[in-house]
Design a protein around this motif. Structure first.
Motif, PDB file in Angstrom:
ATOM      1  N   UNK A  47       3.890  -5.357  -2.133  1.00  9.91           N
ATOM      2  CA  UNK A  47       3.853  -5.117  -3.584  1.00  9.91           C
ATOM      3  C   UNK A  47       2.865  -5.791  -4.237  1.00  9.91           C
ATOM      4  N   UNK A  48       2.390  -6.968  -4.183  1.00  7.13           N
ATOM      5  CA  UNK A  48       1.340  -7.927  -4.963  1.00  7.13           C
ATOM      6  C   UNK A  48       0.305  -7.126  -5.002  1.00  7.13           C
ATOM      7  N   UNK A  49      -0.221  -6.478  -3.887  1.00  8.65           N
ATOM      8  CA  UNK A  49      -1.525  -5.684  -3.844  1.00  8.65           C
ATOM      9  C   UNK A  49      -1.530  -4.592  -4.824  1.00  8.65           C
ATOM     10  N   UNK A  53      -3.757  -4.250  -8.435  1.00  6.84           N
ATOM     11  CA  UNK A  53      -4.767  -2.968  -8.093  1.00  6.84           C
ATOM     12  C   UNK A  53      -3.886  -1.849  -8.557  1.00  6.84           C
ATOM     13  N   UNK A  54      -4.490  -0.490  -8.976  1.00  3.08           N
ATOM     14  CA  UNK A  54      -3.929   0.555  -9.097  1.00  3.08           C
ATOM     15  C   UNK A  54      -3.479   1.215  -8.097  1.00  3.08           C
ATOM     16  N   UNK A  59      -3.089   6.095  -2.804  1.00  5.45           N
ATOM     17  CA  UNK A  59      -2.613   7.395  -2.851  1.00  5.45           C
ATOM     18  C   UNK A  59      -3.686   8.227  -2.472  1.00  5.45           C
ATOM     19  N   UNK A  60      -4.947   8.332  -3.082  1.00  5.70           N
ATOM     20  CA  UNK A  60      -6.133   9.073  -2.637  1.00  5.70           C
ATOM     21  C   UNK A  60      -6.416   9.017  -1.332  1.00  5.70           C
ATOM     22  N   UNK A  61      -6.462   7.741  -0.713  1.00  7.45           N
ATOM     23  CA  UNK A  61      -6.795   7.525   0.557  1.00  7.45           C
ATOM     24  C   UNK A  61      -5.907   8.093   1.804  1.00  7.45           C
ATOM     25  N   UNK A  62      -4.470   8.044   1.269  1.00 11.66           N
ATOM     26  CA  UNK A  62      -3.539   9.030   1.975  1.00 11.66           C
ATOM     27  C   UNK A  62      -3.856  10.224   2.146  1.00 11.66           C
TER      28      UNK A  62
END
Length: 76
Positions: A47-49, A53-54, A59-62
């Motif tokens: 969660x810290x990442x 970061x947004x 999401x885009x990578x997945x």
């Protein structure tokens, strides 16, 4: 039912520490040549990442990964 409709509409699902504290997950499905769901991809991130970061990049990578797999399986 509202959550399922939202997931279908946006094309991915999010687990924001719902299953395990400190873990953020993103998942999406990929399709075969018959436009049937063939499988899914999921990533788990501390969660810290996500806080620093947004989540949009993850999401885009997945979504891109699922699109590529779908194309390789003949989905149009």
């Amino acid at each position: 039912m509202e959550e399922i409709a939202k997931i279908r509409s946006q094309g991915y699902a999010i687990d924001d520490e719902e299953n395990e504290m400190g873990i953020y997950c993103i998942s999406s499905v990929f399709y075969n040549h018959r436009s049937e769901i063939e499988g899914a991809i999921s990533i788990s991130i501390p969660k810290i990442r996500v806080v620093s970061n947004t989540p949009d990049n993850y999401i885009d990578q997945v979504l891109q990964c699922c699109e590529k797999i779908s194309r390789l399986l003949g989905y149009r």
